[in-house]
Design an enzyme around this catalytic site. Structure first.
Site, PDB file in Angstrom:
ATOM      1  N   LYS A 163      43.630  49.917  44.195  1.00 29.64           N
ATOM      2  CA  LYS A 163      42.175  50.107  44.112  1.00 29.64           C
ATOM      3  C   LYS A 163      41.605  50.344  45.509  1.00 29.64           C
ATOM      4  CE  LYS A 163      41.543  47.504  39.904  1.00 29.64           C
ATOM      5  NZ  LYS A 163      41.456  46.192  39.291  1.00 29.64           N
TER       6      LYS A 163
ATOM      7  N   GLN B 122      39.238  40.390  39.907  1.00 27.01           N
ATOM      8  CA  GLN B 122      40.507  40.768  39.269  1.00 27.01           C
ATOM      9  C   GLN B 122      40.963  39.676  38.288  1.00 27.01           C
ATOM     10  OE1 GLN B 122      42.289  43.763  39.762  1.00 27.01           O
ATOM     11  NE2 GLN B 122      43.499  42.970  38.071  1.00 27.01           N
TER      12      GLN B 122
ATOM     13  N   ASP C 179      33.106  46.743  36.248  1.00 24.98           N
ATOM     14  CA  ASP C 179      34.114  46.588  35.194  1.00 24.98           C
ATOM     15  C   ASP C 179      33.452  46.675  33.813  1.00 24.98           C
ATOM     16  OD1 ASP C 179      36.792  46.445  35.460  1.00 24.98           O
ATOM     17  OD2 ASP C 179      36.916  44.273  35.764  1.00 24.98           O
TER      18      ASP C 179
END
Ligand code: NAD
Length: 294
Positions: free
Chosen positions: A54, A98, A121
């Site tokens: 990422k 995460q 997200d």
């Protein structure tokens, strides 16, 4: 009949290049760069790989990438304090915590603590609610990636029968909401569903997001259907190495399907590309810029 392969690697590379060009246009308008901060708790090896990728791809797209690494022993209160600080930091457009998180942490409370405007997200209940109501929202990355794969592959979604296997907040539910918004007739199957094979046989589009290696068999697929395999199952491979297997039995399904994503190289690469797109979208909305103008 052998299915056409949907090349997620190539489509994701195209999307990343598109985002990189749009970042330049955003910079010219806003006088700043979009910023993404990833919070990594603990030392899960798979999460380490995702977070590293990422970071690399965020920088390649010309955005500011930051990583916050926290010990696996962190308390819920300490992690929430980190999220609140990022909410208040004006240079941060996107916050991604995460998953998975250690046992002592309530992941839902952490997601709910993220400013919905920075929730790249797309998991915050405000964004999930907006998506369910067909409103503009930051949308979970893998489902968004699935929709882009369908669009780029010329699959007609409106009026189609779509079967989504799996009902997680990360993949199943949001991809079903996006398919519905695109006017598909959507069925959601899950662990309690009866006769998955019969449901599959009616579907023009199958999205498998289960986490069970090769659950979906070729003989279940309607001839000519489009099959998107979201599953990532790490299995023992040759020479002590591991290999990735999808939720679809690829060899038999490709003999029947019209189009199919491989694993790896199908849906997987779309996730980070869509995260970059979401970060740019969040930056635009936070700066009062219409994302369609950059
Ligand atoms: P999850 O475990 O949260 O959800 C799995 C879903 O599958 C559940 O809703 C469950 O009801 C359903 N299910 C379980 N057994 C079933 C069965 N026998 N028949 C029908 N449904 C069944 O998983 P998730 O987070 O949604 O992820 C699903 C898969 O997608 C995993 O393999 C994961 O690694 C992968 N994934 C890939 C990406 C990517 O490509 N970037 C992103 C997220 C998840």
């Amino acid at each position: 009949m052998t299915a056409t392969l949907i090349d997620g690697k190539a489509i994701a590379a195209g999307l990343r290049a598109e985002v990189a060009a749009r970042v330049k246009s955003f910079h010219a308008k806003a006088g700043r760069l979009p910023g993404l901060t990833v919070v990594l708790v603990g030392d899960d090896p798979a999460s380490e790989v995702y977070v590293r990728n990422k970071g690399i791809q965020t920088r390649e797209a010309g955005m500011i990438s930051d990583e916050i690494r926290l010990p696996g022993s962190i308390s819920q209160a300490e992690l929430l304090a980190v999220v609140r600080k990022l909410n208040e930091d004006d240079a941060v457009d996107g916050i991604l915590v995460q998953m998975p998180l250690p046992k002592q942490i309530d992941a839902n409370a952490v997601i709910a603590a993220i400013d919905p405007a920075k929730d790249v997200d797309g998991l915050h209940p405000v964004n999930a609610g907006k998506l369910a109501q067909g409103m503009k929202a930051l949308t979970p990355c893998t489902p968004l990636g699935c929709m882009i794969l369908l669009e780029k592959s010329g699959v007609k979604v409106a009026g189609s029968n779509a079967l989504v296997i799996g009902r997680s907040i990360l993949v199943g539910r949001p991809v079903a909401a996006l398919l519905l918004a695109a006017n598909a007739t959507v069925t959601i199957a899950h662990s309690q569903s009866r006769d998955l094979a019969a449901l599959c046989r009616q579907a023009d589009i199958v999205v498998a997001a289960v986490g069970r290696p090769e659950l979906v068999r070729g003989e279940w697929i309607r001839p000519g259907a489009c099959v998107l395999d979201v599953g990532i199952n790490r299995m023992p491979g040759e020479g002590g190495k591991s290999k990735l297997i999808g939720d679809v039995h690829f060899a038999s399904a490709r003999e029947v399907a019209g189009q199919i994503t491989p694993v790896p190289g199908g849906v997987g690469p779309m996730t980070i590309a869509c995260l970059l797109q979401n970060t740019l979208t969040a930056a635009c909305w936070r700066s009062g810029i219409d994302p369609e103008t950059v």
